[in-house]
Design a protein around this motif. Structure first.
Motif, PDB file in Angstrom:
ATOM      1  N   GLY A  10       0.813  -1.202   0.000  1.00  0.00           N
ATOM      2  CA  GLY A  10       0.000   0.000   0.000  1.00  0.00           C
ATOM      3  C   GLY A  10       0.841   1.243   0.000  1.00  0.00           C
ATOM      4  O   GLY A  10       2.049   1.178  -0.263  1.00  0.00           O
ATOM      5  N   SER A  11       0.195   2.348   0.300  1.00  0.00           N
ATOM      6  CA  SER A  11       0.877   3.641   0.342  1.00  0.00           C
ATOM      7  C   SER A  11       0.934   4.147   1.771  1.00  0.00           C
ATOM      8  O   SER A  11      -0.054   4.039   2.505  1.00  0.00           O
ATOM      9  CB  SER A  11       0.141   4.646  -0.538  1.00  0.00           C
ATOM     10  N   GLY A  16       6.204   5.728   8.495  1.00  0.00           N
ATOM     11  CA  GLY A  16       5.112   4.821   8.785  1.00  0.00           C
ATOM     12  C   GLY A  16       5.515   3.360   8.709  1.00  0.00           C
ATOM     13  O   GLY A  16       6.688   3.029   8.497  1.00  0.00           O
ATOM     14  N   SER A  17       4.520   2.491   8.863  1.00  0.00           N
ATOM     15  CA  SER A  17       4.756   1.050   8.889  1.00  0.00           C
ATOM     16  C   SER A  17       3.774   0.323   7.973  1.00  0.00           C
ATOM     17  O   SER A  17       2.652   0.792   7.748  1.00  0.00           O
ATOM     18  CB  SER A  17       4.580   0.511  10.314  1.00  0.00           C
ATOM     19  N   ASN A  83       9.001  -1.091   9.415  1.00  0.00           N
ATOM     20  CA  ASN A  83       8.841   0.119  10.226  1.00  0.00           C
ATOM     21  C   ASN A  83       9.778   1.211   9.742  1.00  0.00           C
ATOM     22  O   ASN A  83      10.732   0.952   9.007  1.00  0.00           O
ATOM     23  CB  ASN A  83       9.126  -0.203  11.697  1.00  0.00           C
ATOM     24  N   SER A  84       9.508   2.429  10.169  1.00  0.00           N
ATOM     25  CA  SER A  84      10.346   3.578   9.817  1.00  0.00           C
ATOM     26  C   SER A  84      10.610   3.623   8.322  1.00  0.00           C
ATOM     27  O   SER A  84      11.754   3.784   7.876  1.00  0.00           O
ATOM     28  CB  SER A  84      11.674   3.521  10.594  1.00  0.00           C
ATOM     29  N   LEU A  85       9.565   3.482   7.553  1.00  0.00           N
ATOM     30  CA  LEU A  85       9.713   3.412   6.105  1.00  0.00           C
ATOM     31  C   LEU A  85      10.237   4.721   5.536  1.00  0.00           C
ATOM     32  O   LEU A  85       9.935   5.815   6.036  1.00  0.00           O
ATOM     33  CB  LEU A  85       8.381   3.035   5.465  1.00  0.00           C
ATOM     34  N   THR A 122       4.524   1.897  -1.600  1.00  0.00           N
ATOM     35  CA  THR A 122       4.865   3.265  -1.972  1.00  0.00           C
ATOM     36  C   THR A 122       4.992   4.103  -0.711  1.00  0.00           C
ATOM     37  O   THR A 122       4.061   4.154   0.100  1.00  0.00           O
ATOM     38  CB  THR A 122       3.801   3.871  -2.888  1.00  0.00           C
ATOM     39  N   VAL A 123       6.141   4.740  -0.542  1.00  0.00           N
ATOM     40  CA  VAL A 123       6.405   5.574   0.626  1.00  0.00           C
ATOM     41  C   VAL A 123       6.614   6.997   0.146  1.00  0.00           C
ATOM     42  O   VAL A 123       7.528   7.270  -0.625  1.00  0.00           O
ATOM     43  CB  VAL A 123       7.631   5.082   1.409  1.00  0.00           C
TER      44      VAL A 123
END
Length: 125
Positions: A10-11, A16-17, A83-85, A122-123
């Motif tokens: 996802g986005s 975020g995680s 985590n910590s993307l 997607t980050v």
């Protein structure tokens, strides 16, 4: 024959995680299980792997300390907790499996022969 099916992409915003899952069918107890990713215009990158029996894991330096690979044998599922993307984590993520390579190593998930269809991560910054 081993079949793999990913879900959970996802986005997300930077920091975020996401948690990816991969349902595995077929005989896999003697296989390395792992994840690799591929971003547009870039080569495949092995991200993480777990050895048969789950006793040892491998992480690429780029994700070490942020990603965690785990295996739920009761549910035939492989997970990748991310985590910590960062924006540079943006890629299609593939679940993969194979017998140990190069004399017993699982540290090459981008070279495994059994692969899923992939899930997009997607980050955004």
């Amino acid at each position: 024959q081993v079949q793999l099916a990913e879900s959970g992409g996802g986005s997300v915003q930077a920091g975020g995680s996401l948690r990816l899952s991969c349902v595995v069918s077929g005989y896999y107890s003697s296989l390395c299980m792992g994840w690799f990713r591929q971003a547009p215009g870039k080569e495949r990158e092995g991200v993480a792997a777990i050895y048969p029996g789950g006793g040892s894991t491998y992480y690429a330096d780029s994700v070490k300390g942020r990603f965690t690979i785990s295996q739920d044998n009761a549910k035939n599922t492989l997970h990748l907790q991310m985590n910590s993307l960062k924006p540079e984590d943006t890629a299609i993520y593939y679940c993969a499996a194979d017998l140990p390579l190069y004399g017993g190593s699982c540290e090459f998930p981008d070279e495994y022969n059994y692969r899923g269809q992939g899930t997009q991560v997607t980050v955004s910054s």
